[in-house]
Write an enzyme that holds these catalytic residues in place. Sequence first.
Site, PDB file in Angstrom:
ATOM      1  N   TRP A  18       0.818  -1.216   0.000  1.00  0.00           N
ATOM      2  CA  TRP A  18       0.000   0.000   0.000  1.00  0.00           C
ATOM      3  C   TRP A  18       0.855   1.271   0.000  1.00  0.00           C
ATOM      4  CZ3 TRP A  18      -0.251  -3.910   3.657  1.00  0.00           C
ATOM      5  CH2 TRP A  18       0.492  -3.707   4.809  1.00  0.00           C
ATOM      6  N   ARG A  19       2.190   1.089  -0.011  1.00  0.00           N
ATOM      7  CA  ARG A  19       3.044   2.279  -0.028  1.00  0.00           C
ATOM      8  C   ARG A  19       3.336   2.737  -1.457  1.00  0.00           C
ATOM      9  NH1 ARG A  19       6.934   1.081   4.899  1.00  0.00           N
ATOM     10  NH2 ARG A  19       5.560   1.930   6.490  1.00  0.00           N
ATOM     11  N   GLU A  31      -5.468   0.559   5.721  1.00  0.00           N
ATOM     12  CA  GLU A  31      -5.559   1.210   7.033  1.00  0.00           C
ATOM     13  C   GLU A  31      -6.626   0.554   7.906  1.00  0.00           C
ATOM     14  OE1 GLU A  31      -3.409   3.099   8.171  1.00  0.00           O
ATOM     15  OE2 GLU A  31      -2.374   3.584   6.307  1.00  0.00           O
ATOM     16  N   GLN A  36      -5.072  -2.027  14.868  1.00  0.00           N
ATOM     17  CA  GLN A  36      -4.949  -3.004  15.970  1.00  0.00           C
ATOM     18  C   GLN A  36      -4.500  -4.378  15.486  1.00  0.00           C
ATOM     19  OE1 GLN A  36      -8.743  -1.684  16.516  1.00  0.00           O
ATOM     20  NE2 GLN A  36      -8.571  -1.153  18.661  1.00  0.00           N
ATOM     21  N   LEU A  74      -9.564 -12.020  12.001  1.00  0.00           N
ATOM     22  CA  LEU A  74      -8.900 -10.728  12.249  1.00  0.00           C
ATOM     23  C   LEU A  74      -9.409 -10.054  13.520  1.00  0.00           C
ATOM     24  CD1 LEU A  74      -8.400  -8.353   9.164  1.00  0.00           C
ATOM     25  CD2 LEU A  74      -6.751  -9.035  10.878  1.00  0.00           C
ATOM     26  N   GLY A  75     -10.621 -10.411  13.956  1.00  0.00           N
ATOM     27  CA  GLY A  75     -11.179  -9.787  15.153  1.00  0.00           C
ATOM     28  C   GLY A  75     -11.759  -8.409  14.855  1.00  0.00           C
ATOM     29  N   TYR A  76     -12.328  -7.790  15.892  1.00  0.00           N
ATOM     30  CA  TYR A  76     -12.935  -6.451  15.747  1.00  0.00           C
ATOM     31  C   TYR A  76     -13.834  -6.410  14.498  1.00  0.00           C
ATOM     32  CZ  TYR A  76      -9.202  -5.215  18.973  1.00  0.00           C
ATOM     33  OH  TYR A  76      -8.342  -5.169  20.040  1.00  0.00           O
ATOM     34  N   TYR A 114      -7.503   9.085  12.526  1.00  0.00           N
ATOM     35  CA  TYR A 114      -6.311   8.406  12.019  1.00  0.00           C
ATOM     36  C   TYR A 114      -6.475   8.016  10.539  1.00  0.00           C
ATOM     37  CZ  TYR A 114      -3.247   4.594  10.912  1.00  0.00           C
ATOM     38  OH  TYR A 114      -2.362   3.796  10.259  1.00  0.00           O
ATOM     39  N   ASP A 132      -0.945   7.576  15.071  1.00  0.00           N
ATOM     40  CA  ASP A 132      -1.280   6.242  15.587  1.00  0.00           C
ATOM     41  C   ASP A 132      -0.392   5.972  16.806  1.00  0.00           C
ATOM     42  OD1 ASP A 132       1.210   5.757  14.545  1.00  0.00           O
ATOM     43  OD2 ASP A 132       0.629   4.029  13.335  1.00  0.00           O
ATOM     44  N   CYS A 193      18.137   4.194  19.770  1.00  0.00           N
ATOM     45  CA  CYS A 193      18.390   5.643  19.698  1.00  0.00           C
ATOM     46  C   CYS A 193      19.661   5.972  18.922  1.00  0.00           C
ATOM     47  CB  CYS A 193      18.485   6.232  21.099  1.00  0.00           C
ATOM     48  SG  CYS A 193      16.959   6.005  22.027  1.00  0.00           S
ATOM     49  N   SER A 298      -9.975  -7.558  23.919  1.00  0.00           N
ATOM     50  CA  SER A 298      -9.309  -6.388  24.512  1.00  0.00           C
ATOM     51  C   SER A 298      -9.771  -6.094  25.942  1.00  0.00           C
ATOM     52  CB  SER A 298      -9.477  -5.168  23.622  1.00  0.00           C
ATOM     53  OG  SER A 298     -10.838  -4.999  23.317  1.00  0.00           O
TER      54      SER A 298
HETATM   55 FE1  SF4 Z   1      12.876   7.428  20.053  1.00  0.00          FE
HETATM   56 FE2  SF4 Z   1      15.404   7.253  20.818  1.00  0.00          FE
HETATM   57 FE3  SF4 Z   1      14.748   8.380  18.511  1.00  0.00          FE
HETATM   58 FE4  SF4 Z   1      14.206   9.602  20.772  1.00  0.00          FE
HETATM   59  S1  SF4 Z   1      16.228   9.122  19.995  1.00  0.00           S
HETATM   60  S2  SF4 Z   1      12.852   9.388  19.026  1.00  0.00           S
HETATM   61  S3  SF4 Z   1      13.695   7.865  22.078  1.00  0.00           S
HETATM   62  S4  SF4 Z   1      14.492   6.226  19.088  1.00  0.00           S
END
Ligand code: SF4
Length: 345
Positions: A18-19, A31, A36, A74-76, A114, A132, A193, A298
């Site tokens: 879908w992209r 979507e 969920q 799939l539920g819901y 959304y 989301d 990070c 849920s």
């Molecule tokens: Fe998330 Fe870490 Fe990026 Fe901050 S640095 S948005 S905590 S992945």
Amino acid sequence: MQKKLHNWYKKNKRDLPWRNTKDAYTIWLSEIILQQTRIDQGLPYFNKFLLNYTTVIELANATEKEILKLWQGLGYYSRARNMHQTAIKIKTEMGGNFPSTFDELKKLKGIGDYTAAAVSSFAFGEAKAVVDGNVQRVLSRFFGIKNPINSSIGKKVFFDAAQKFLDKKNPALHNQAMMELGSLVCKPQNPDCLNCPLQEACFAFENNLQTQFPVKAKKLKVRNRYFHYVLIQDKNKTFIRQRIEKDIWQNLFEFPMIEFDKKLNEIELLEKIVAEKWIHKSDKFQFNYITQFKHQLSHQTLFASFWQLEFFTSKKNVIGFEKINWNDLEKYAVPRLIEKFLESR
Ligand code: SF4
């Protein structure tokens, strides 16, 4: 910062069907199915639906029974019913064309903020931020937002933050990048990070507070329910009914079932069956326990037991139930719980 995010996305995005499209129907379908639902679970359903119904008009022309059958597992299920009703509306009132704006899309059944933002930005380039769970997590950590993501004030705060952060010239790219970052890098546990394009301005990273975000309000209490399914057997036939009540699994099919506020033993259950008039004094039958399952929804935990009631002489009808061949059962859309039971036999 947005530029870095977009470059990261172009290099790292997963190739999902879908992209590669601007077709509103395809985007909407993906979507609705993926709400969920994990991508690996939803992808086969998306492919099945698109194969069977290549346009919104074809989807509108299907029966609800066919849609629910394809959706099974799939539920819901209200999502499937709403999807069908929306398709009918688009066919009959809009000439088969999706509305192109967030506000118009939101008037359709099953389309909330959304989905309206996703369809309007991905298909029509409207500058609306998609929010989301993945996006909320990124935003809460990046800006250090302490409002609970599941509170009404939190929802507004996150939408405003997302809208402010949105690259208005490239809304589709930006929205997809935020969702993908939340899914692949800024994960709930152990966010990566060191490989994150937002790292240098991220509040949570700078303060080592990744585990504190996003903030969640306390969960609703989960309700326990006790379902006793009775498979009424007459040679190769059985009895089913459609659930029409405003409850879980509306319009799906099930075996005769007695719900009680605790698990019933054999004698107690037989008493209820007599009270329901599923058996009469003159009936000769055999009653056996088969198996039990715990099934999690849920906000409900279902404790389901399955029993077999087999008549020695032919049982013509059971009031309120349809008599069908066992082999035809697969034509009916049943809840995942019953599907699990059938798979176990
Ligand atoms: Fe998330 Fe870490 Fe990026 Fe901050 S640095 S948005 S905590 S992945």
